[in-house]
Design an enzyme around this catalytic site. Sequence first.
Site, short mmCIF file in Angstrom:
data_model
loop_
_atom_site.label_atom_id
_atom_site.label_comp_id
_atom_site.label_asym_id
_atom_site.label_seq_id
_atom_site.Cartn_x
_atom_site.Cartn_y
_atom_site.Cartn_z
N HIS A 40 59.66 51.25 33.04
CA HIS A 40 59.34 51.47 34.56
C HIS A 40 60.05 51.69 35.01
O HIS A 40 61.46 51.69 34.48
CB HIS A 40 58.20 49.72 34.47
CG HIS A 40 57.54 49.50 33.65
ND1 HIS A 40 57.42 47.63 34.49
CD2 HIS A 40 57.19 49.70 33.04
CE1 HIS A 40 56.35 47.73 33.75
NE2 HIS A 40 56.23 48.98 32.36
N THR A 41 60.03 52.72 36.02
CA THR A 41 60.28 52.91 36.79
C THR A 41 60.62 52.42 37.93
O THR A 41 60.52 51.45 38.54
CB THR A 41 59.80 54.65 37.69
OG1 THR A 41 59.30 55.18 36.96
CG2 THR A 41 60.73 54.61 38.62
N GLN A 42 62.63 51.96 37.63
CA GLN A 42 63.09 51.06 38.63
C GLN A 42 63.48 51.72 40.14
O GLN A 42 63.70 50.77 40.77
CB GLN A 42 64.73 51.27 37.82
CG GLN A 42 64.74 50.65 36.76
CD GLN A 42 63.67 49.22 36.26
OE1 GLN A 42 63.67 48.42 37.52
NE2 GLN A 42 62.12 49.04 35.67
#
Length: 309
Positions: free
Chosen positions: A42-44
């Site tokens: 997931h994009t943090q």
Amino acid sequence: MEHFPSTSWGKPRYDSFDPYASFPIHQGRGSKVDNFSQGVQHTQQPIVTGTSVLGIKFKDGVLLAADNLASYGSLARFKDIKRLHQVSTHTVIGASGDMADFQKVQKMLSALIDGETILDDGHTLTSSQIYEYLSNVMYHRRSKTDPLWNAFLVGGIEDGVPFLSYVDLLGTTYSAPSLATGFGNHLAQPLMRRAIERLGPEGEKQLDEAAARKVIEEAMKVLFYRDARSLNKFQIATVTAEGVKISEPIKAPTEWAFAEGLRGCMFPFLFGTERRVFAGKPYRPRRDVDGMIARTGEFLDLLWSGLDC
């Protein structure tokens, strides 16, 4: 190509410790398992981002504005990014936040419109329906703890009535006569609200397009002055009953002479062209970087000798 120095570069590996964590020791050199494949991808945080989008209703439609800058952190990296996207004949969206996620949303909306067109049943998606779809997508991704890192303004015309609404990465939704994302919420929204409230209750129904455009351009200029992630190159989308028109990139007239009177401001002294006298000594700054570096010592000498700029 293998980029881990401890595995494929040089001699075969015999050590019992892998300093680069290139693969589990017990699996040995012949393993084809990607150690990163099992991790959460997931994009943090957003990487390449766009700043504020502004929107305001007027009596015949809606105006949206966004600059053409996409920043890589604090670097003004891409200066020709279009953050206003026409979705249908009478709907346009403006995006701030992560530009990669915006591109994904553009593809999703394009697929949605294509699917509706293929049905060929005479029905077209309205602005409110597109907004409802986008709101559901944003809330769904938030619920998966994998949000799309964006805030969107959706503007359009529906049954002759201007439509303007907001949705962000948390799935938060609301509508108003004027809206803004990012820094625009703090700097531009008061200007747009004042222009509408001056005309009385439901002032957006009396505001004409020329006045609305003037307010938007002034707000974009204020953002360029005050928002470090903005650019004086922006587009304005006009949505009326006739359809959507997105302008070519334009610039607002700006004035930076006032910077000379700001305490602590070195920009006009290092990059100006006029000959000045500081602390009783003549000083001619240069525009080029080499000239700036060459004169930095002289400038600091003047600064330390009592110059208060």
